[in-house]
Motif scaffolding. Structure first.
Motif, PDB file in Angstrom:
ATOM      1  N   ARG A 156      -3.019   0.220  -5.220  1.00 29.76           N
ATOM      2  CA  ARG A 156      -3.288   1.107  -4.101  1.00 29.76           C
ATOM      3  C   ARG A 156      -4.674   1.731  -4.202  1.00 29.76           C
ATOM      4  O   ARG A 156      -5.456   1.693  -3.259  1.00 29.76           O
ATOM      5  CB  ARG A 156      -2.217   2.193  -4.059  1.00 29.76           C
ATOM      6  CG  ARG A 156      -2.139   2.925  -2.729  1.00 29.76           C
ATOM      7  CD  ARG A 156      -0.913   3.804  -2.673  1.00 29.76           C
ATOM      8  NE  ARG A 156      -0.745   4.539  -3.896  1.00 29.76           N
ATOM      9  CZ  ARG A 156       0.381   4.596  -4.593  1.00 29.76           C
ATOM     10  NH1 ARG A 156       1.435   3.950  -4.177  1.00 29.76           N
ATOM     11  NH2 ARG A 156       0.458   5.301  -5.696  1.00 29.76           N
ATOM     12  N   GLU A 157      -4.995   2.257  -5.368  1.00 28.68           N
ATOM     13  CA  GLU A 157      -6.264   2.976  -5.496  1.00 28.68           C
ATOM     14  C   GLU A 157      -7.473   2.055  -5.452  1.00 28.68           C
ATOM     15  O   GLU A 157      -8.551   2.446  -5.027  1.00 28.68           O
ATOM     16  CB  GLU A 157      -6.288   3.774  -6.803  1.00 28.68           C
ATOM     17  CG  GLU A 157      -5.427   5.013  -6.743  1.00 28.68           C
ATOM     18  CD  GLU A 157      -5.453   5.791  -8.048  1.00 28.68           C
ATOM     19  OE1 GLU A 157      -6.322   5.519  -8.896  1.00 28.68           O
ATOM     20  OE2 GLU A 157      -4.585   6.674  -8.202  1.00 28.68           O
ATOM     21  N   TYR A 158      -7.305   0.855  -5.948  1.00 31.23           N
ATOM     22  CA  TYR A 158      -8.455  -0.044  -6.005  1.00 31.23           C
ATOM     23  C   TYR A 158      -8.399  -1.100  -4.907  1.00 31.23           C
ATOM     24  O   TYR A 158      -9.139  -2.073  -4.942  1.00 31.23           O
ATOM     25  CB  TYR A 158      -8.563  -0.675  -7.401  1.00 31.23           C
ATOM     26  CG  TYR A 158      -8.976   0.343  -8.439  1.00 31.23           C
ATOM     27  CD1 TYR A 158     -10.304   0.460  -8.818  1.00 31.23           C
ATOM     28  CD2 TYR A 158      -8.046   1.212  -8.992  1.00 31.23           C
ATOM     29  CE1 TYR A 158     -10.694   1.422  -9.741  1.00 31.23           C
ATOM     30  CE2 TYR A 158      -8.416   2.169  -9.909  1.00 31.23           C
ATOM     31  CZ  TYR A 158      -9.747   2.272 -10.286  1.00 31.23           C
ATOM     32  OH  TYR A 158     -10.125   3.218 -11.203  1.00 31.23           O
ATOM     33  N   ASP A 159      -7.495  -0.903  -3.977  1.00 30.60           N
ATOM     34  CA  ASP A 159      -7.452  -1.739  -2.796  1.00 30.60           C
ATOM     35  C   ASP A 159      -7.313  -3.231  -3.128  1.00 30.60           C
ATOM     36  O   ASP A 159      -8.029  -4.066  -2.603  1.00 30.60           O
ATOM     37  CB  ASP A 159      -8.713  -1.504  -1.947  1.00 30.60           C
ATOM     38  CG  ASP A 159      -8.597  -2.145  -0.581  1.00 30.60           C
ATOM     39  OD1 ASP A 159      -7.465  -2.243  -0.085  1.00 30.60           O
ATOM     40  OD2 ASP A 159      -9.629  -2.565  -0.036  1.00 30.60           O
ATOM     41  N   VAL A 160      -6.397  -3.526  -4.016  1.00 35.59           N
ATOM     42  CA  VAL A 160      -6.114  -4.930  -4.323  1.00 35.59           C
ATOM     43  C   VAL A 160      -5.190  -5.452  -3.228  1.00 35.59           C
ATOM     44  O   VAL A 160      -4.111  -4.912  -3.027  1.00 35.59           O
ATOM     45  CB  VAL A 160      -5.418  -5.067  -5.697  1.00 35.59           C
ATOM     46  CG1 VAL A 160      -5.182  -6.531  -6.028  1.00 35.59           C
ATOM     47  CG2 VAL A 160      -6.253  -4.406  -6.788  1.00 35.59           C
ATOM     48  N   THR A 163       0.814  -1.212   0.000  1.00 31.28           N
ATOM     49  CA  THR A 163       0.000   0.000   0.000  1.00 31.28           C
ATOM     50  C   THR A 163       0.844   1.257   0.000  1.00 31.28           C
ATOM     51  O   THR A 163       0.327   2.336  -0.208  1.00 31.28           O
ATOM     52  CB  THR A 163      -0.913   0.061   1.243  1.00 31.28           C
ATOM     53  OG1 THR A 163      -0.123  -0.258   2.378  1.00 31.28           O
ATOM     54  CG2 THR A 163      -2.085  -0.883   1.117  1.00 31.28           C
ATOM     55  N   THR A 164       2.107   1.148   0.224  1.00 32.14           N
ATOM     56  CA  THR A 164       2.885   2.367   0.408  1.00 32.14           C
ATOM     57  C   THR A 164       3.644   2.753  -0.845  1.00 32.14           C
ATOM     58  O   THR A 164       3.903   1.934  -1.719  1.00 32.14           O
ATOM     59  CB  THR A 164       3.897   2.184   1.546  1.00 32.14           C
ATOM     60  OG1 THR A 164       4.683   1.050   1.234  1.00 32.14           O
ATOM     61  CG2 THR A 164       3.200   1.978   2.871  1.00 32.14           C
ATOM     62  N   ALA A 175     -15.638  -5.121  -1.286  1.00 30.34           N
ATOM     63  CA  ALA A 175     -15.155  -4.841  -2.637  1.00 30.34           C
ATOM     64  C   ALA A 175     -16.322  -4.517  -3.559  1.00 30.34           C
ATOM     65  O   ALA A 175     -16.203  -3.697  -4.464  1.00 30.34           O
ATOM     66  CB  ALA A 175     -14.392  -6.042  -3.168  1.00 30.34           C
ATOM     67  N   GLN A 176     -17.454  -5.158  -3.285  1.00 29.69           N
ATOM     68  CA  GLN A 176     -18.640  -4.916  -4.085  1.00 29.69           C
ATOM     69  C   GLN A 176     -19.026  -3.440  -4.033  1.00 29.69           C
ATOM     70  O   GLN A 176     -19.220  -2.797  -5.060  1.00 29.69           O
ATOM     71  CB  GLN A 176     -19.759  -5.773  -3.497  1.00 29.69           C
ATOM     72  CG  GLN A 176     -20.945  -5.969  -4.379  1.00 29.69           C
ATOM     73  CD  GLN A 176     -21.951  -6.911  -3.727  1.00 29.69           C
ATOM     74  OE1 GLN A 176     -22.050  -6.974  -2.505  1.00 29.69           O
ATOM     75  NE2 GLN A 176     -22.678  -7.631  -4.530  1.00 29.69           N
TER      76      GLN A 176
END
Lengths: 372, 549
Positions: B422-426, A365-366, B472-473
């Protein structure tokens, strides 16, 4: 991340290493069962390989194998099994030899002409299988095997003296006539004792570089690999699968066409009845053993060439030189099995690691990891 | 609820006292069921499993003769747990007791011998076999393959109201019928405890009701059903007990009589249940995609030519989400294939913006701004054995940042993959791991991120949140909504009717290759939509379901 990469590297070597160890053990077993002293045999093999002239032979042979294996590997990366490399390179070498013998251009042009003819003929012969597959859905495995037989017959017919062949007086051998000296590829001489490394061996090495670059660094290579990994996903991503099948068959055939060149341009300067056969099949073994990776293929080419060349004088020491063929066969079996085992283990292991790292809160994340 | 006291009096047989009146209140169950040992008791199950979530100290007690629902997000560990119970995996720690006896399963055969049967999410039937042949396949020793088997099948079918015809060819059966065949297969092998893995995922509401009626029959006959789902409304309507799993461990049990979907969802994700609702309308009158007279016929394996698409026409405007409802297999897949260029239509015109793309190859279509979230991500969305950053290139190899000219730009692609992650939280430890090592939801987030990264004009989203966890949905819905606000046109195809109704600005129903009905998502209910999906209604669907225009 670094750790995962290292793991991948180790696993990459684990497959071949396991295969070789198993093949070595099986070979030893075969020798023991047939009442031969395995260690004496291994000693002899390595002793042979210590002679510089044998080393040159090995390298020259490896160059030829390398090209054949690259041709097979291009197909493999695309999920195509081009068994027809054998027919492609023989037909290509013959046609190229014919053209070379009937044209006399200044130095580099003559060589370029011969090489281009060889590539075109190889591509043409593989292209037939490609067209059959894309238009009629014929499996390339079947069609290339058949094209091998057709190539054998075609060559036998073309080389008849009433067609294009020459028969030297007092000889049963048929040739296509000698290529003009401008078309002899200069080699690297290592002195009269050792002999000469074919110049085309360096071209083969260059082909390995091009292979790596095209596959890993170009859009086309990405499409090719994607199609090989999942045809449906590649299609959805915009790859024209039929075009890709045809293109990669053409490329595979063109590279196959080069496989006869080290011998033709560096040694025989003519295509004759005793031109080496079976290189295409050995290429399949080598591509498998080298995991379609240019460096892997190079090492495997050297290994197989070593077994070939170091085994030829075995007869004098009471060993049958067919032992080398048995060893090659055992290597193939071990390779297929051990790679699959290592692949499964690797997938499981990576899933486990990803699971562990996530559980430990090491999600990416970083910003700082962006550098990776 | 909770642990019923262990009672040595109980035998393995199924006392008639368990025959409850159907649809009765759950309270009675508690009293009756506690009189015998639980059908299944899992205690302290821990599985350090190669995967994203391991099971950790799971404890579940399933009472005999009940429907026990196991709910949790995707990747919470439900499947692993069921694999352990079905003998496909061995737990590292913990104990399993069936009917009060400690057991240890080495393989599914052991579990079947113990009366545990599993109905998988993906049916495992041979299409070209009859129902009878499918049922006896692999169980030939039980009742032979002839009349004895037929008799047994009819007996089971009658006993539980399954309505299965032994001689019907499976390929002619609908999804719901196939599912009943699967259930019958399990019962035929003597199962007293049935595990159903997401059984409602492929069914329309009416079929779900029918399935639940079957489940109640099974329960009435003393059988035990373990029901895995993440559709909370359904769980509440059918289950007697509910166990919630989160992050690989049991976080609680719930009594369906006194629980709302909202409370259940909070237990499940530890936060509030997201809603797919689209708030304000952003529909413009500028057409983005126009499809006119699209027809496609295909030859099926029997050599019969069938119209899989006939005269399909619709328009999607900028900022509009057009939802297409329909039972799977009614032409949705072919419609997508025709739009993306993987199949070329026999006739019809597809216009993107002001460009006719009917004959344009797939790559050009994607370059000109069609984003694609495929329904089968493993087949069409990712390269499982390739690292994430190569998967980021897939489908957009000719576009920046993935390539410059004919050369790939691995550095830029890697860099952008990190941004997407990062942006899409994978959830991933890095971008060099293969796509196969991520959970389905995370693969999907990567795909959505990739498609959204190229500023699409039209997004074709097929089941965008299938197999994706609730968190995630919500995120994917948000992203689609945000892009729509910017003028994105979306074609949404989904089996989740709540998602369709909630997200869409316009709804169409597809049935046998035609768009047979349209509806206003503001007023339509899933039930009304469901009846149009089975072909029972056509034309403009009004709030009154009987309206057959």
């Amino acid at each position: 991340m670094k750790k995962l990469d290292k793991d991948r590297l180790i696993l990459g070597f684990a497959g071949p290493a396991l295969a070789l160890v198993v093949a070595f053990a099986l070979s030893t077993l075969v020798l023991l069962v047939s009442n031969r002293d395995p260690f004496e045999l291994y000693r002899l093999l390595f002793e042979q390989a210590s002679y510089s002239d044998v080393q040159v032979l090995i390298i020259n042979q490896a160059g030829t194998y390398y090209l054949a294996a690259l041709a097979v590997a291009v197909g493999f990366r695309m999920n195509l099994f081009n068994i027809g490399v054998d027919g492609q390179y023989r037909l290509a070498a013959m046609m190229a030899a014919l053209v070379g013998a009937s044209v006399d251009l200044p130095g580099p042009f003559q060589i370029a002409l011969i090489v281009i003819v060889a590539m075109l003929v190889g591509a043409f012969w593989a292209g037939i299988a490609g067209i059959l597959k894309t238009t009629r859905g014929v499996s390339e495995v079947v069609s290339t095997i058949m094209l091998n037989s057709i190539a054998t017959s075609l060559i036998a017919w073309l080389i008849l003296p009433k067609n294009f062949g020459d028969q030297a007086a007092g000889s049963n051998n048929l040739t296509t006539g000698d290529i003009a000296e401008s078309g002899w590829f200069p080699g690297l001489s290592l002195g009269p004792e050792s002999g000469e490394i074919y110049g085309f061996t360096f071209v083969a090495a260059g082909c390995g570089l091009v292979y790596w670059f095209v596959l890993n660094r170009t859009r086309f290579g990405f499409d090719l690999r994607a199609t090989g990994a999942s045809e449906s996903a590649a299609q959805a991503s915009g790859v024209d699968a039929k075009k890709m099948i045809l293109t990669s068959m053409l490329i595979s055939g063109a590279v196959a066409g080069l496989a006869g060149m080290p011998t033709l341009l560096g040694d025989t300067h003519t295509y004759s009845l005793d031109f080496p056969v079976g290189i295409g099949f050995t290429g399949i073994t080598i591509a498998l053993l080298g995991r379609n990776h240019p460096v892997g293929i190079a090492l495997s080419s050297l290994l197989i060439a070593f077994l070939d060349k170091a085994s030829s004088p075995l007869d004098q020491f009471g060993f049958e030189k067919e032992i080398a063929t048995i060893m090659q066969g055992l290597i193939v079996i071990s390779v297929v099995i051990s790679y699959e085992l290592v692949r499964r283990y690797g997938t499981r292991r990576q899933q486990q690691k990803v699971g562990e790292e996530l559980a430990a809160g090491h999600a990416l994340t970083t910003e700082k990891e962006a550098a990776l | 609820m909770g642990d019923p006291p262990a009672d040595p009096r109980g035998t393995v047989s199924h006392p008639l006292s368990l025959r409850l009146p159907l649809l009765s209140g759950q309270g009675e169950c508690v009293i009756n069921a506690s009189s015998s040992p639980p059908a299944v008791e899992l205690h302290g199950i821990t599985k350090r499993f190669p995967g994203v979530v391991a099971n950790h100290d799971i404890g579940i007690t399933v009472r005999k003769g009940t429907v026990h629902a196991l709910v949790g997000e995707n990747g919470a560990g439900k499947s692993t747990l069921m694999k352990i119970l079905y003998g496909m995996q061995k737990p590292d720690e913990g104990t399993i007791a069936v009917d009060g006896e400690q057991v240890s399963f080495g393989n599914p055969g052991d579990a079947i011998a113990r009366g545990i049967g599993m109905v998988h999410q993906h049916f495992m039937l041979a299409d070209n076999f009859t129902v009878l042949e499918n049922v006896v396949l692999g169980g030939e020793k039980l009742h032979g393959i002839g009349s004895a088997a037929r008799k047994k099948i009819e007996e089971i079918s009658d006993a539980y109201g399954l309505g299965v015809r032994p001689d019907a060819l499976v390929e002619n059966l609908g999804v719901a019928d196939r599912q009943r065949v699967e259930i019958l297969k399990v019962l035929y092998r003597g199962a007293r405890i049935l595990i159903l893995d997401e059984p409602t995922a492929v069914l329309v509401p009416q079929e779900v009701d029918a399935l639940f009626a079957n489940l109640r029959e099974l329960k009435a006959e003393g059988l035990t059903v373990i029901f895995i789902s993440h559709k909370l409304g359904e769980v509440l309507s059918v289950a007697d007990d509910i166990t919630v799993i989160r992050r690989g461990t049991t976080v609680g049990t719930a009594d369906p009589a006194h629980t709302t979907t909202k409370q259940l969802a909070e237990l499940m994700v530890g936060s509030e249940l997201p809603s797919p609702e689209t708030r304000e309308s952003t529909v413009t009158d500028e057409p983005m995609l126009r499809v006119e007279g699209l027809s496609l016929s295909m030859t099926d394996p029997d050599g019969v030519v069938r119209d899989v698409l006939s005269d399909v026409g619709f328009t999607i405007h900028k900022g509009e989400i057009l939802g297409i409802a329909g039972v799977e297999g009614n032409g949705q897949t072919e419609l997508i294939d025709a739009l993306i260029g993987m199949k070329s239509a026999d006739s019809g015109v597809i216009t993107l913006g002001d460009q006719d793309i009917s004959r344009v190859p797939t790559r050009k279509r994607r370059e000109s701004g069609i984003g694609y979230i495929p329904e089968d991500r493993h087949r069409h969305g990712v390269l499982l054995d390739a690292p994430l950053w190569e998967n980021r290139i897939l489908g957009h190899v000719t576009e920046k940042p993935n390539s410059r000219g004919f050369l790939l730009d691995p550095k830029a692609a890697r860099h952008d993959t990190v941004r997407i992650v990062r942006e899409y939280d994978v959830r991933t430890p890095g971008i060099e791991v293969t796509a196969a090592s991520l959970s389905g939801g995370n693969q999907q987030k990567l795909i959505v991120g990739r498609e959204m990264s190229h500023a699409p004009k039209l997004l074709i989203a097929a089941h965008p949140t299938r197999g994706v966890d609730v968190g995630a949905q919500a995120q994917i819905w948000d992203q689609i909504r945000d892009a729509r606000r910017e003028g994105l046109a979306v074609l949404l195809i989904s089996a989740d009717l709540d998602e369709l109704i909630g997200l869409s600005d316009t709804l169409r129903v597809m049935y046998r290759g035609q768009l047979v009905a349209d509806a206003d998502p503001a007023t339509i209910t899933p039930e009304e939509l469901g009846s149009a999906m089975t072909g029972a209604a056509a034309g403009h669907l009004e709030a009154a379901p009987e309206d057959e225009a």
